[in-house]
Design a protein around this motif. Structure first.
Motif, PDB file in Angstrom:
ATOM      1  N   ARG A 130     -28.634 -59.461  62.773  1.00 45.78           N
ATOM      2  CA  ARG A 130     -28.440 -58.007  62.974  1.00 45.78           C
ATOM      3  C   ARG A 130     -28.463 -57.820  64.583  1.00 45.78           C
ATOM      4  O   ARG A 130     -27.830 -57.178  65.153  1.00 45.78           O
ATOM      5  N   ARG A 131     -29.274 -58.864  65.381  1.00 43.95           N
ATOM      6  CA  ARG A 131     -29.157 -58.833  67.001  1.00 43.95           C
ATOM      7  C   ARG A 131     -27.788 -59.234  67.375  1.00 43.95           C
ATOM      8  O   ARG A 131     -27.464 -58.599  68.400  1.00 43.95           O
ATOM      9  N   LEU A 132     -27.386 -60.085  66.693  1.00 45.97           N
ATOM     10  CA  LEU A 132     -25.947 -60.350  67.175  1.00 45.97           C
ATOM     11  C   LEU A 132     -24.857 -59.672  66.712  1.00 45.97           C
ATOM     12  O   LEU A 132     -23.797 -59.580  67.244  1.00 45.97           O
ATOM     13  N   GLN A 133     -24.918 -59.365  65.535  1.00 48.59           N
ATOM     14  CA  GLN A 133     -23.861 -58.550  64.726  1.00 48.59           C
ATOM     15  C   GLN A 133     -24.447 -57.109  64.211  1.00 48.59           C
ATOM     16  O   GLN A 133     -24.803 -57.179  62.724  1.00 48.59           O
ATOM     17  N   PRO A 134     -24.610 -56.172  64.893  1.00 41.13           N
ATOM     18  CA  PRO A 134     -25.309 -55.001  64.250  1.00 41.13           C
ATOM     19  C   PRO A 134     -24.745 -54.423  63.028  1.00 41.13           C
ATOM     20  O   PRO A 134     -25.485 -53.641  62.272  1.00 41.13           O
ATOM     21  N   THR A 135     -23.612 -54.650  62.836  1.00 41.51           N
ATOM     22  CA  THR A 135     -22.706 -53.899  61.696  1.00 41.51           C
ATOM     23  C   THR A 135     -21.862 -54.759  60.885  1.00 41.51           C
ATOM     24  O   THR A 135     -21.236 -54.079  59.797  1.00 41.51           O
ATOM     25  N   SER A 136     -22.383 -55.931  60.800  1.00 41.08           N
ATOM     26  CA  SER A 136     -21.547 -56.793  59.980  1.00 41.08           C
ATOM     27  C   SER A 136     -22.280 -56.502  58.422  1.00 41.08           C
ATOM     28  O   SER A 136     -23.278 -56.315  58.152  1.00 41.08           O
ATOM     29  N   GLY A 137     -21.428 -56.916  57.424  1.00 44.41           N
ATOM     30  CA  GLY A 137     -21.723 -56.972  56.207  1.00 44.41           C
ATOM     31  C   GLY A 137     -22.879 -58.060  55.892  1.00 44.41           C
ATOM     32  O   GLY A 137     -22.857 -59.183  56.032  1.00 44.41           O
ATOM     33  N   LEU A 138     -24.122 -57.522  55.163  1.00 42.75           N
ATOM     34  CA  LEU A 138     -25.054 -58.399  55.238  1.00 42.75           C
ATOM     35  C   LEU A 138     -25.907 -57.953  53.906  1.00 42.75           C
ATOM     36  O   LEU A 138     -26.406 -56.903  53.605  1.00 42.75           O
ATOM     37  N   VAL A 139     -25.921 -59.036  52.617  1.00 40.96           N
ATOM     38  CA  VAL A 139     -26.637 -58.639  51.425  1.00 40.96           C
ATOM     39  C   VAL A 139     -27.917 -59.897  51.577  1.00 40.96           C
ATOM     40  O   VAL A 139     -27.467 -60.842  51.677  1.00 40.96           O
ATOM     41  N   MET A 140     -29.170 -59.183  50.846  1.00 39.56           N
ATOM     42  CA  MET A 140     -30.224 -60.408  50.831  1.00 39.56           C
ATOM     43  C   MET A 140     -30.793 -60.104  49.214  1.00 39.56           C
ATOM     44  O   MET A 140     -30.652 -59.029  48.731  1.00 39.56           O
ATOM     45  N   ILE A 141     -30.728 -61.242  48.657  1.00 39.94           N
ATOM     46  CA  ILE A 141     -31.254 -61.091  47.083  1.00 39.94           C
ATOM     47  C   ILE A 141     -32.498 -61.946  46.997  1.00 39.94           C
ATOM     48  O   ILE A 141     -32.617 -62.849  47.513  1.00 39.94           O
ATOM     49  N   CYS A 142     -33.316 -61.394  46.182  1.00 43.86           N
ATOM     50  CA  CYS A 142     -34.465 -61.745  45.845  1.00 43.86           C
ATOM     51  C   CYS A 142     -35.140 -61.882  44.480  1.00 43.86           C
ATOM     52  O   CYS A 142     -34.823 -60.756  43.929  1.00 43.86           O
ATOM     53  N   ALA A 143     -35.695 -62.424  44.102  1.00 44.04           N
ATOM     54  CA  ALA A 143     -36.353 -62.549  42.780  1.00 44.04           C
ATOM     55  C   ALA A 143     -37.797 -61.571  42.710  1.00 44.04           C
ATOM     56  O   ALA A 143     -38.239 -61.478  41.464  1.00 44.04           O
TER      57      ALA A 143
END
Length: 380
Positions: A24-37
């Motif tokens: 996020r610091r390097l790419q403030p608007t890029s698509g990012l998804v996190m998945i956790c159990a």
């Protein structure tokens, strides 16, 4: 096009969150998804080793909720969901029955606690302390009963035993080795820490393993390989970790002790990376916060289009046993070194030399603060 799809991170532990924050610091608007159990909360996992003596609740250990993380990192955070399959050829994953496409996939799936096989009808009563959810459950159970058996005298087991003893529990530590922290400390240093535990009324059951665990009307009966039998209220296993690499193996990625990665943390597939406890770098697993943080910073640059190699310097290991804390680094278990040892009732300072070069050190008690200066002097 695959490059239009988001970066997907599997796992919301320290590795996954550090990577997301760096991205996020390097790419403030890029698509990012996190998945956790799990429920996806942010907490300081090392604090679990101190939480009993400090009487902290799971809520007090929580730094940010899943919703707060979504807002902070402007990402899609999918909680209590499992990745069922990876299809590298299509650059997709299957999550709870639905397919998601990725531009890059990062496996930060961590490691699970290893519980050795134990006979008896109470083997399922052996608990582990490897997550905030497990701590919440253990804390509730341990409101009743003070006799605790800790399986494993390594780093985590020793820290847990110390914390429980400070909290007033009657603690026994069982380990098949002849000393505690056998993979980290020479005998003289292990003995100093053992004396600290024994001063807290910890009983060390060394050269021993748990063979059988049986339920009693009140408590548990533990039978050991040396023939002894004792009664406990709780058994906690801290006998090591096993990387969660099964998903990667099923996808055909190169897996040995962990998921094999190169110096840019890339797996055998060019669009899939691994990070944290599950990643095997130069033949080693690095389950410590400092190297994981450095890897996350480097990988974020690679993801942003600046290929960055990971270079891990010699890093200290801190044994968080407040009555006699230790810091060590370098070749502390080598057989061909000469030790120079200074110690008194409150401190231990040991330096390992080979060919008159400092190659390792152990700084304990009041001498612990000298460790960082010695770290800069190591010739490795």
């Amino acid at each position: 096009m695959a490059e239009n799809h988001p970066v997907i991170i599997v796992g919301s532990g320290h590795a996954g969150l550090q990577l997301a924050r760096n991205v996020r610091r390097l790419q403030p608007t890029s698509g990012l998804v996190m998945i956790c159990a799990d429920d996806g909360v942010d907490y300081a996992k090392p604090q679990l080793s101190h939480a009993f003596s400090q009487q902290q609740s799971a809520e007090q250990l929580t730094r940010k909720t899943a919703q707060e993380l979504r807002q902070e990192l402007k990402m899609m955070l999918l909680t209590e969901q499992r990745v069922e399959a990876i299809h590298p050829a299509e650059q997709t994953i299957v999550v709870n029955g639905r397919t998601l496409a990725y531009s890059k996939l990062i496996l930060a799936t961590g490691a699970r606690a290893f519980v050795p096989p134990v006979a008896g009808d109470a083997s399922d009563d052996i608990k582990t302390l490897n997550s905030l959810q497990e701590y919440r459950h253990l804390r509730e159970r341990m409101m009743q009963g003070d006799r605790v058996l800790v399986l494993g005298g390594g780093l985590i087991g020793t820290e847990i035993a110390h914390d429980l003893a400070v909290a007033g529990k009657q603690v026994s530590v069982c380990d098949p080795s002849a000393q505690i922290l056998a993979s980290l400390l020479p005998e003289f240093a292990a003995q100093r820490l053992a004396e600290t535990l024994q001063a807290l009324s910890c009983d060390l059951l060394l050269n021993n393993t748990l063979e059988m665990l049986q339920r009693l009307p009140q408590g548990l009966r533990a039978t050991f390989t040396n023939g002894d039998a004792r009664e406990f209220d709780h058994v906690i296993c801290a006998a090591g970790l096993r990387p969660n690499s099964e998903l990667a193996a099923q996808a055909g990625l190169n897996v040995e002790r962990g998921i094999v990665v190169d110096s840019q943390l890339r797996t055998s597939d060019p669009y899939i990376y691994a990070l944290g406890d599950v990643a095997q770098i130069d033949g080693r697993l690095w389950p410590f916060l400092q190297p994981i943080s450095q890897c996350a910073a480097a990988l974020a640059k690679t993801i942003a289009g600046e290929p960055t190699h990971v270079t891990l310097p010699v890093m200290p290991v801190n044994v968080k046993t407040p009555r006699f804390p230790l810091q060590l680094a370098g070749e502390t278990r080598a057989a061909d070194v000469d030790w120079q040892i200074e110690q008194d009732a409150d401190s231990l300072l040991a330096k390992a030399y080979r060919d008159e070069k400092l190659v390792g050190y152990i700084a304990g008690g009041t001498a612990q603060m000298q460790g960082l200066a010695l770290l800069r002097q190591l010739s490795i």
